[in-house]
Design a protein around this motif. Structure first.
Motif, PDB file in Angstrom:
ATOM      1  N   SER A 112       0.828  -1.220   0.000  1.00 45.83           N
ATOM      2  CA  SER A 112       0.000   0.000   0.000  1.00 45.83           C
ATOM      3  C   SER A 112       0.851   1.254   0.000  1.00 45.83           C
ATOM      4  CB  SER A 112      -0.931   0.024   1.212  1.00 45.83           C
ATOM      5  OG  SER A 112      -1.941  -0.923   1.073  1.00 45.83           O
ATOM      6  N   ASN A 113       1.882   1.276   0.838  1.00 44.04           N
ATOM      7  CA  ASN A 113       2.749   2.456   0.912  1.00 44.04           C
ATOM      8  C   ASN A 113       3.503   2.687  -0.386  1.00 44.04           C
ATOM      9  OD1 ASN A 113       1.915   2.976   3.524  1.00 44.04           O
ATOM     10  ND2 ASN A 113       3.669   1.976   4.471  1.00 44.04           N
ATOM     11  N   THR A 114       3.931   1.616  -1.034  1.00 42.68           N
ATOM     12  CA  THR A 114       4.646   1.749  -2.308  1.00 42.68           C
ATOM     13  C   THR A 114       3.729   2.338  -3.373  1.00 42.68           C
ATOM     14  OG1 THR A 114       6.085  -0.118  -1.741  1.00 42.68           O
ATOM     15  CG2 THR A 114       5.958   0.495  -4.065  1.00 42.68           C
ATOM     16  N   ILE A 115       2.483   1.871  -3.422  1.00 43.76           N
ATOM     17  CA  ILE A 115       1.523   2.401  -4.387  1.00 43.76           C
ATOM     18  C   ILE A 115       1.227   3.869  -4.099  1.00 43.76           C
ATOM     19  CG2 ILE A 115      -0.883   2.255  -5.165  1.00 43.76           C
ATOM     20  CD1 ILE A 115      -0.646  -0.807  -4.687  1.00 43.76           C
ATOM     21  N   LYS A 116       0.979   4.198  -2.831  1.00 40.43           N
ATOM     22  CA  LYS A 116       0.678   5.595  -2.466  1.00 40.43           C
ATOM     23  C   LYS A 116       1.837   6.523  -2.810  1.00 40.43           C
ATOM     24  CE  LYS A 116      -2.425   4.357   1.290  1.00 40.43           C
ATOM     25  NZ  LYS A 116      -2.534   4.165   2.737  1.00 40.43           N
ATOM     26  N   LYS A 117       3.053   6.099  -2.487  1.00 45.69           N
ATOM     27  CA  LYS A 117       4.235   6.927  -2.774  1.00 45.69           C
ATOM     28  C   LYS A 117       4.379   7.135  -4.281  1.00 45.69           C
ATOM     29  CE  LYS A 117       9.201   7.197  -2.096  1.00 45.69           C
ATOM     30  NZ  LYS A 117      10.397   6.538  -1.601  1.00 45.69           N
ATOM     31  N   PHE A 118       4.196   6.086  -5.058  1.00 43.17           N
ATOM     32  CA  PHE A 118       4.294   6.197  -6.509  1.00 43.17           C
ATOM     33  C   PHE A 118       3.220   7.137  -7.055  1.00 43.17           C
ATOM     34  CE2 PHE A 118       3.081   4.726 -10.771  1.00 43.17           C
ATOM     35  CZ  PHE A 118       4.278   4.940 -11.435  1.00 43.17           C
ATOM     36  N   ASN A 119       1.991   7.013  -6.555  1.00 40.41           N
ATOM     37  CA  ASN A 119       0.890   7.838  -7.056  1.00 40.41           C
ATOM     38  C   ASN A 119       1.014   9.311  -6.693  1.00 40.41           C
ATOM     39  OD1 ASN A 119      -0.376   5.772  -8.412  1.00 40.41           O
ATOM     40  ND2 ASN A 119      -1.763   5.280  -6.758  1.00 40.41           N
ATOM     41  N   LYS A 120       1.860   9.640  -5.706  1.00 41.09           N
ATOM     42  CA  LYS A 120       2.070  11.059  -5.373  1.00 41.09           C
ATOM     43  C   LYS A 120       2.786  11.793  -6.496  1.00 41.09           C
ATOM     44  CE  LYS A 120       2.005  10.857  -0.368  1.00 41.09           C
ATOM     45  NZ  LYS A 120       2.766  11.050   0.867  1.00 41.09           N
ATOM     46  N   SER A 121       3.579  11.060  -7.287  1.00 43.66           N
ATOM     47  CA  SER A 121       4.349  11.728  -8.324  1.00 43.66           C
ATOM     48  C   SER A 121       4.040  11.204  -9.730  1.00 43.66           C
ATOM     49  CB  SER A 121       5.847  11.559  -8.045  1.00 43.66           C
ATOM     50  OG  SER A 121       6.188  10.182  -8.055  1.00 43.66           O
ATOM     51  N   SER A 122       3.020  10.378  -9.862  1.00 39.10           N
ATOM     52  CA  SER A 122       2.715   9.807 -11.171  1.00 39.10           C
ATOM     53  C   SER A 122       1.209   9.606 -11.324  1.00 39.10           C
ATOM     54  CB  SER A 122       3.428   8.457 -11.327  1.00 39.10           C
ATOM     55  OG  SER A 122       3.078   7.866 -12.563  1.00 39.10           O
ATOM     56  N   ASN A 123       0.751   9.663 -12.556  1.00 39.33           N
ATOM     57  CA  ASN A 123      -0.641   9.341 -12.840  1.00 39.33           C
ATOM     58  C   ASN A 123      -0.744   8.005 -13.570  1.00 39.33           C
ATOM     59  OD1 ASN A 123       0.304  10.006 -15.338  1.00 39.33           O
ATOM     60  ND2 ASN A 123      -1.235  11.543 -15.785  1.00 39.33           N
ATOM     61  N   GLN A 124       0.329   7.225 -13.510  1.00 37.61           N
ATOM     62  CA  GLN A 124       0.334   5.915 -14.134  1.00 37.61           C
ATOM     63  C   GLN A 124      -0.166   4.853 -13.156  1.00 37.61           C
ATOM     64  OE1 GLN A 124       4.561   6.248 -15.461  1.00 37.61           O
ATOM     65  NE2 GLN A 124       3.708   5.433 -17.363  1.00 37.61           N
ATOM     66  N   SER A 125      -0.512   3.713 -13.688  1.00 38.06           N
ATOM     67  CA  SER A 125      -1.008   2.607 -12.877  1.00 38.06           C
ATOM     68  C   SER A 125       0.131   1.737 -12.375  1.00 38.06           C
ATOM     69  CB  SER A 125      -1.969   1.745 -13.692  1.00 38.06           C
ATOM     70  OG  SER A 125      -3.132   2.475 -13.986  1.00 38.06           O
TER      71      SER A 125
END
Length: 185
Positions: A112-125
């Motif tokens: 969950s944390n990895t997904i959240k961190k990635f989504n803070k700087s990207s709009n990719q899936s």
């Protein structure tokens, strides 16, 4: 005045993008040999090398997340197969694979944390490629409403779970539809 309006509009767009709830996808390792032997079967290799890159090439995947075997080697036994499954897609997309540990002592919040961190700087899936024997823990750790009590969930190598965080982490499922690999449903 126009500059201030433009700055406010830009700030609103940026903050919306940073908090957008982008769907992510979960698959498990491709087919593995029986009796716990390592690696992928010939069908599993074909799924990993050909089918998965073809299926996900247009899905706007910016991060692939997979698992690692726990320290004592008791949990995550199919993680090497999950990594092997993920590698051809990562290579074709030109992205790295991130990992989270499984088993006792693992950080349950890592996916969950990895997904959240990635989504803070990207709009990719994000595509999660996980150990087939540890899917139940993964689904719990990413707070989905999915359950492996449903016989059709998580038991087929061709299954794609689509998780929509905007709808209380609801899960949809579909087939990869790999010609010559997947039978009729």
């Amino acid at each position: 005045m126009r500059l201030q309006i433009l700055q406010l509009a830009l700030a609103a767009v940026c903050s919306t993008a940073a908090t957008a709830k982008i769907p992510f996808y979960i698959i498990h390792n491709a087919e593995t040999p029986s009796f716990g032997r390592p690696g992928l079967t010939p069908v599993g290799k074909q799924r990993a090398d050909c089918c998965i890159p073809n299926v996900f090439s247009d899905w706007n995947i910016g991060l692939i997340l997979t698992c690692t075997v726990d320290r004592d080697g008791k949990e995550g036994l199919n993680c090497p197969a999950a990594n092997r499954t993920a590698f051809p897609l990562a290579q074709s997309l030109g992205i790295n694979i991130a990992t989270c540990a499984t088993g006792d002592g693992a950080d349950d919040d890592c996916p969950s944390n990895t997904i959240k961190k990635f989504n803070k700087s990207s709009n990719q899936s994000v595509l999660i490629v996980w150990d087939s024997t540890d899917l139940e823990d993964l689904l719990e750790n990413v707070d989905t409403d999915a359950s492996l009590d449903n016989d059709s969930l998580g038991l087929h190598a061709d299954l794609i779970l689509s998780v929509n965080p905007a709808k209380l982490k609801s899960v949809g499922q579909s087939s990869m539809n790999c010609t010559g690999l997947d039978g009729t449903a």
